[in-house]
Each structure stands twice: as C-alpha cells, then as structure tokens.
Design a protein around this motif. Structure first.
Motif, PDB file in Angstrom:
ATOM      1  N   UNK A 162       0.702  10.546  -3.996  1.00  0.00           N
ATOM      2  CA  UNK A 162       1.557  11.641  -4.446  1.00  0.00           C
ATOM      3  C   UNK A 162       1.248  12.085  -5.876  1.00  0.00           C
ATOM      4  N   UNK A 163       0.087  11.671  -6.432  1.00  0.00           N
ATOM      5  CA  UNK A 163      -0.331  12.129  -7.760  1.00  0.00           C
ATOM      6  C   UNK A 163      -1.677  12.831  -7.631  1.00  0.00           C
ATOM      7  N   UNK A 164      -1.702  14.004  -6.974  1.00  0.00           N
ATOM      8  CA  UNK A 164      -2.975  14.656  -6.667  1.00  0.00           C
ATOM      9  C   UNK A 164      -3.752  15.092  -7.895  1.00  0.00           C
ATOM     10  N   UNK A 165      -3.085  15.270  -9.029  1.00  0.00           N
ATOM     11  CA  UNK A 165      -3.805  15.742 -10.209  1.00  0.00           C
ATOM     12  C   UNK A 165      -4.472  14.643 -11.001  1.00  0.00           C
ATOM     13  N   UNK A 181      -4.443  11.673   5.245  1.00  0.00           N
ATOM     14  CA  UNK A 181      -3.449  11.074   4.347  1.00  0.00           C
ATOM     15  C   UNK A 181      -3.969  11.022   2.908  1.00  0.00           C
ATOM     16  N   UNK A 182      -5.261  10.699   2.748  1.00  0.00           N
ATOM     17  CA  UNK A 182      -5.854  10.554   1.402  1.00  0.00           C
ATOM     18  C   UNK A 182      -6.995  11.562   1.211  1.00  0.00           C
ATOM     19  N   UNK A 183      -6.731  12.848   1.201  1.00  0.00           N
ATOM     20  CA  UNK A 183      -7.821  13.833   1.106  1.00  0.00           C
ATOM     21  C   UNK A 183      -8.603  13.737  -0.203  1.00  0.00           C
ATOM     22  N   UNK A 184      -7.935  13.331  -1.282  1.00  0.00           N
ATOM     23  CA  UNK A 184      -8.636  13.234  -2.570  1.00  0.00           C
ATOM     24  C   UNK A 184      -9.544  12.026  -2.668  1.00  0.00           C
ATOM     25  N   UNK A 227       1.848   7.973   7.450  1.00  0.00           N
ATOM     26  CA  UNK A 227       0.640   7.309   7.928  1.00  0.00           C
ATOM     27  C   UNK A 227       0.552   7.276   9.454  1.00  0.00           C
ATOM     28  N   UNK A 228       1.677   7.463  10.135  1.00  0.00           N
ATOM     29  CA  UNK A 228       1.726   7.240  11.570  1.00  0.00           C
ATOM     30  C   UNK A 228       0.792   8.183  12.326  1.00  0.00           C
ATOM     31  N   UNK A 229      -0.205   7.612  12.980  1.00  0.00           N
ATOM     32  CA  UNK A 229      -1.126   8.357  13.818  1.00  0.00           C
ATOM     33  C   UNK A 229      -2.046   9.313  13.078  1.00  0.00           C
ATOM     34  N   UNK A 230      -2.106   9.214  11.762  1.00  0.00           N
ATOM     35  CA  UNK A 230      -2.935  10.140  11.005  1.00  0.00           C
ATOM     36  C   UNK A 230      -4.186   9.441  10.488  1.00  0.00           C
ATOM     37  N   UNK A 277       0.830  -1.198   0.000  1.00  0.00           N
ATOM     38  CA  UNK A 277       0.000   0.000   0.000  1.00  0.00           C
ATOM     39  C   UNK A 277       0.867   1.253   0.000  1.00  0.00           C
ATOM     40  N   UNK A 278       1.973   1.206   0.738  1.00  0.00           N
ATOM     41  CA  UNK A 278       2.896   2.350   0.732  1.00  0.00           C
ATOM     42  C   UNK A 278       3.426   2.589  -0.675  1.00  0.00           C
ATOM     43  N   UNK A 279       3.794   1.493  -1.366  1.00  0.00           N
ATOM     44  CA  UNK A 279       4.300   1.625  -2.730  1.00  0.00           C
ATOM     45  C   UNK A 279       3.203   2.130  -3.666  1.00  0.00           C
ATOM     46  N   UNK A 280       1.968   1.668  -3.470  1.00  0.00           N
ATOM     47  CA  UNK A 280       0.853   2.079  -4.330  1.00  0.00           C
ATOM     48  C   UNK A 280       0.573   3.572  -4.187  1.00  0.00           C
ATOM     49  N   UNK A 281       0.636   4.078  -2.969  1.00  0.00           N
ATOM     50  CA  UNK A 281       0.329   5.489  -2.736  1.00  0.00           C
ATOM     51  C   UNK A 281       1.493   6.398  -3.073  1.00  0.00           C
ATOM     52  N   UNK A 282       2.721   5.858  -3.012  1.00  0.00           N
ATOM     53  CA  UNK A 282       3.892   6.681  -3.262  1.00  0.00           C
ATOM     54  C   UNK A 282       4.237   7.594  -2.115  1.00  0.00           C
ATOM     55  N   UNK A 283       3.561   7.439  -0.951  1.00  0.00           N
ATOM     56  CA  UNK A 283       3.827   8.257   0.220  1.00  0.00           C
ATOM     57  C   UNK A 283       4.782   7.512   1.151  1.00  0.00           C
TER      58      UNK A 283
END
Length: 505
Positions: free
Chosen positions: A117-120, A85-88, A77-80, A66-72
């Motif tokens: 990390x690809x918000x657009x 983390x995923x506002x979009x 992710x810790x405590x958030x 999942x970390x690799x998929x999101x690119x974050x």
C-alpha cells in the motif's frame, strides 16, 4: 490460511505418514488434513513473511506477517496472482519465481520495487524461493520475504555521503589519495592527471613512488607521526619531472579500515612567483646599495669640492656662475636619491619608518622657512602659527614633509605671488596647510596627485614625481592624512592633519 480466516491449503503428499494414532485401526482423516492446523500454526508463529504460490503464480497461502508487511488486506490475495497483487515488485520477482517453478531453489536473492500500500516508495527485500518436492500433487513454490529496506537505505546514504565527501575534496584541492601504511588504495583522477598517470596505475603502488628522493624522509616522518598540519614536499611525475606540492592528511574510515587521506595542492606556480619575488628583492637590495652608497659617496665629494671653490673667492664671475650651477645640480641629484630611497623603503616595508621624539613644530617650521628664504630671496613666504604646537613626531621626516610642500608651492606659482604656510594647534592634533596662488590643479590630475612618479602637465622636469607621494607616506606613518583643495580664486592648498602623538608613542 489468509489472514485470520482458514481456507484449504495444498501441501505435498509425504511418502510415509507423519502422524500416527496410538491405537490400531484406520485413521478417521488423512494425514495431510490432520497436519494442516498444526503446520499453519507453526508457520504463523515464526513471524516470517511467507507465501505459497501455484504454477500460475496465484497465492494459496499468505502468513499474517506478510499481510502486515504489505499493508494489504488478506482478502486481496485470494485467488490472485503475484503480478496482480504486487505490480511494483513483479518485474524483479517474476523471473526468479519462474526459475523456482522450474525446480531451482533460490536463497538470498535481492529484489526492489514499490510494494503493497506504499506504491510511491521503493522497498528492498531479501528473497528465498523453494520449489515443491518432486512428486507433489500440485506444483507450487514457497516464498519468504525479508524487508531489507532500512539496511539498503543506510548503505545508499553512506555511499552518497562518501561521494559528496569525494566531490568536496575534489573541489577544495588539486587531488587526493587514500593510502594504508604508504600503499595507495584509491586516487582521484585529478591527482593522477597531475602526476601524469592514471588512478589504476597508482593503485597498489607505494606513495613514495610519486615523491622526489629529497622529500621522502619528510613525507615518511609526517606519515609516521600522523601530522595533520599542511607541509610542503617535492613530487615526482611519471615522466620524472618534479613539481612542488602542499600536503594535508587526515585519518578517515574506508570500509572497515582506518586509512590516511592526503589532499594535494600543486604550488609550483606559487613557488615560481616566490622565487621571482626573492630575486626581485635581492635586486632591489643591490640597487639600494648602489644608490645609497656608491652614488652618494662621489656626489658628496663633488659637493665638498664645489663648496671649497665657492668659499675660496678666487673665481671670476663666469667661473662662479658655473660652479653655482654645479652646486644646484648636485643638490637636485641628492634630493632625487633621497626620494628614490624613501620610495623603495616605503614599498618594501609597507611605509616609511619614523622615530618620534618630543619637539615644537613651530621651531621646525622657522628653520625650514629660513632655508627657503636664503635659496629663494625674491619670493615672499609667509608663515602663521597659533595654538599649542608641541607633540611627539619624527622631526627629520616632518622637516622633509615641509620642505617638499613648500618647495612644491614655490615651483608651481608665479614669482610675484606669495606662498603661505599655516600651523594651527588643536586639542586632537595639528593642522598644517601650504597654499600658493598658481593655476588650479586640473580635476583629472587630483585623483593621482599623490601617486608615485605622477607628474602634472605643468611640471618643469625637476624631480622624479615622488615628492607628494613621500609627503603622504610621512603623514600616514604619523597616523595623519593629507588632502588638496584647488580652484579659481583659491589657488592650491595642501592640508595635513597630524595627531599630537605619532602611533607607538
């Protein structure tokens, strides 16, 4: 475990121990703690994008996939919370997460939004949510994401392509329909409107419902043979009225099936025009028959009778003058009949037909000049010839051309002025010119001088205004051309150029 750094993960407490030692005695550690390394390794090894969130939607576990998929980075992710983390993705994900927190398991749900990390870029996911079992020490939800973006984009692209195809078909024809073995699957609104119904009413019906009985065999044969050439058929509107159609069909893919797409054009207006043209052609043929036979036959009888009276020599001066007038009138009428027939043939056949044979043009000119000197004994007609004047042309038609041009020159010039005819043989063809010293042709009349039924302001009423039109048609039929020059001091001169051999020789 977040990233490669281990951290405590809360797991549901089992009713019975799941690990047992092989010797008796108390376990040094609790079963849950012993399970964590093993269970974490299993979750990471699957390659699935997994996460675990608590009742406040905060992340407690995130897999490497999942970390690799999101690119974050894992630390993000810790405590958030999911929303942080995923506002979009949160607007689509949070309602589903709340249902899972309430105890509902969700599998195969679909969510879309910007991610990581690809918000657009909008991404599409298949989502599964599993609530913790009842009695767990900490209420939590396990989450699994599958990236479905590529498949969804392919589907969107396919739908866009299909829509473009429908729009293209819609603008290139009057309507279309998709049918399978003659059963209509889909109809364009334009075709439904043409047939006086709606696409919904046509769906599921036989295509033959909209084909007139006299054309059903033709359409059925075209369907059976999968004909891909355009063909005509008679359609049947919902109100029973017939209309003429042109059909063009192709095999296309519709979903997972190969079906038939039929493009339709309404050719009713064209058919009506063709029928009107056919009726007009029939009328012209009948008119040609009347003019060419029924009028010329009695006219020929009049000419024979007039000739006999003139040759008899028993007429007094007044009678002879009247018979001469009749003879002149019959010749004018015969000429008008010939011009009218030539005009009609030129319009129907796209030009005057010619039958070329070899002859000398100067000999033809000599005969034409002799005839005019007899009919116009008081006029001076001068001819000048030079060069090689032998070629291959239609002798009768060129005689008609000379007759029209010389007659036109005599008609539009004073009695005491000469008419000059010149023939000049060149290497590439023949130049023929006819000049008179009458008043110049007004500039505004020259553009239409060779058009049918166009007569100048100085015309004396003798003829239909077809003489110069027929001259141009004869010149064009020989591959030549004609022009006019007119001005003060020059008079008016018609210049004809003819190739030495007519086309087709």
């Amino acid at each position: 475990m977040v990233g490669s750094r281990a951290r405590p993960v809360t797991l549901p407490i089992m009713a019975q121990p799941v690990l047992h030692r092989s010797h008796a005695g108390l376990l040094a550690t609790s079963p849950a703690e012993e399970l964590l390394p093993c269970l974490g390794a299993l979750l990471q090894s699957t390659g699935l994008a997994l996460a675990c969130v608590d009742r406040d939607s905060r992340f407690h576990f995130v897999s490497t996939a999942l970390i690799a998929l999101s690119g974050l980075p894992g630390a993000s992710y810790e405590g958030r919370t999911v929303a942080e983390v995923w506002p979009g993705l949160a607007p689509a994900l949070m309602p589903l997460l709340q249902r899972a927190q309430a105890g509902e398991a969700l599998q195969g749900s679909r969510v879309s939004g910007t991610f990581g990390n690809t918000p657009g870029n909008v991404r599409h996911f298949r989502l599964s949510l599993f609530p913790a079992p009842a009695g767990a020490s900490r209420p939590s939800v396990s989450l699994m994401l599958e990236d479905d973006t590529e498949r969804v984009n392919r589907e969107l692209s396919l739908r866009e392509s299909e829509e473009r195809l429908r729009n293209l078909v819609a603008v290139s024809c009057d309507g279309y329909c998709l049918h399978e073995n003659g059963i209509i699957l889909e109809t364009s609104p334009a075709l439904a409107q043409l047939l006086g119904t709606t696409p919904e009413d046509m769906a599921g019906q036989s295509l033959m419902r909209w084909i007139a009985p006299e054309s059903r065999e033709t359409v059925q044969r075209a369907m059976t043979r999968r004909v891909e050439a355009p063909y005509e058929a008679t359609g049947m509107r919902a109100d029973g009225k017939r209309l003429f159609l042109e059909l063009l069909a192709r095999q296309v893919e519709h979903g997972s099936r190969s079906v038939r797409m039929a493009a339709v054009w309404d050719i009713s207006a064209r058919k009506a025009t063709e029928e009107a043209a056919a009726r007009a052609d029939t009328f012209r043929e009948q008119l040609l028959g009347v003019v060419g036979h029924d009028l010329r036959t009695p006219l020929h009888a009049i000419q024979l009778s007039v000739g006999a009276l003139q040759r008899g020599g028993e007429l007094n001066e007044n009678q002879a003058r009247q018979v001469t007038h009749v003879a002149t009138a019959t010749r004018r009428m015969e000429r008008m009949i010939h011009e009218l027939l030539d005009y009609t043939r030129a319009r129907l056949a796209g030009g005057i037909p010619v039958r070329p044979t070899p002859f000398a043009l100067d000999k033809l000119l000599e005969r034409v000049m002799d005839q005019f000197q007899v009919s116009h004994p008081t006029r001076l007609i001068v001819s000048k010839v030079e060069g090689d004047l032998v070629g291959t042309w239609d002798e009768t038609r060129l005689g008609q051309l000379l007759d029209n041009l010389v007659g036109n020159a005599l008609q539009h010039s004073p009695e005491d002025t000469p008419v000059e005819v010149r023939l000049e043989g060149k290497a590439d063809g023949i130049n023929l010119s006819v000049r008179n010293e009458g008043a110049p042709v007004p500039l505004e009349e020259r553009a239409t001088l060779f058009e049918p039924f166009k007569r100048g302001k100085r015309a004396n009423g003798d003829g239909l205004g077809l003489g110069l039109y027929i001259v141009r048609q004869i010149a064009s039929a020989h591959g030549g051309r004609i022009s006019v020059e007119s001005g003060t001091g020059l008079g008016t001169r018609f210049v004809v150029w003819l190739p030495r051999h007519a086309p087709g020789c």
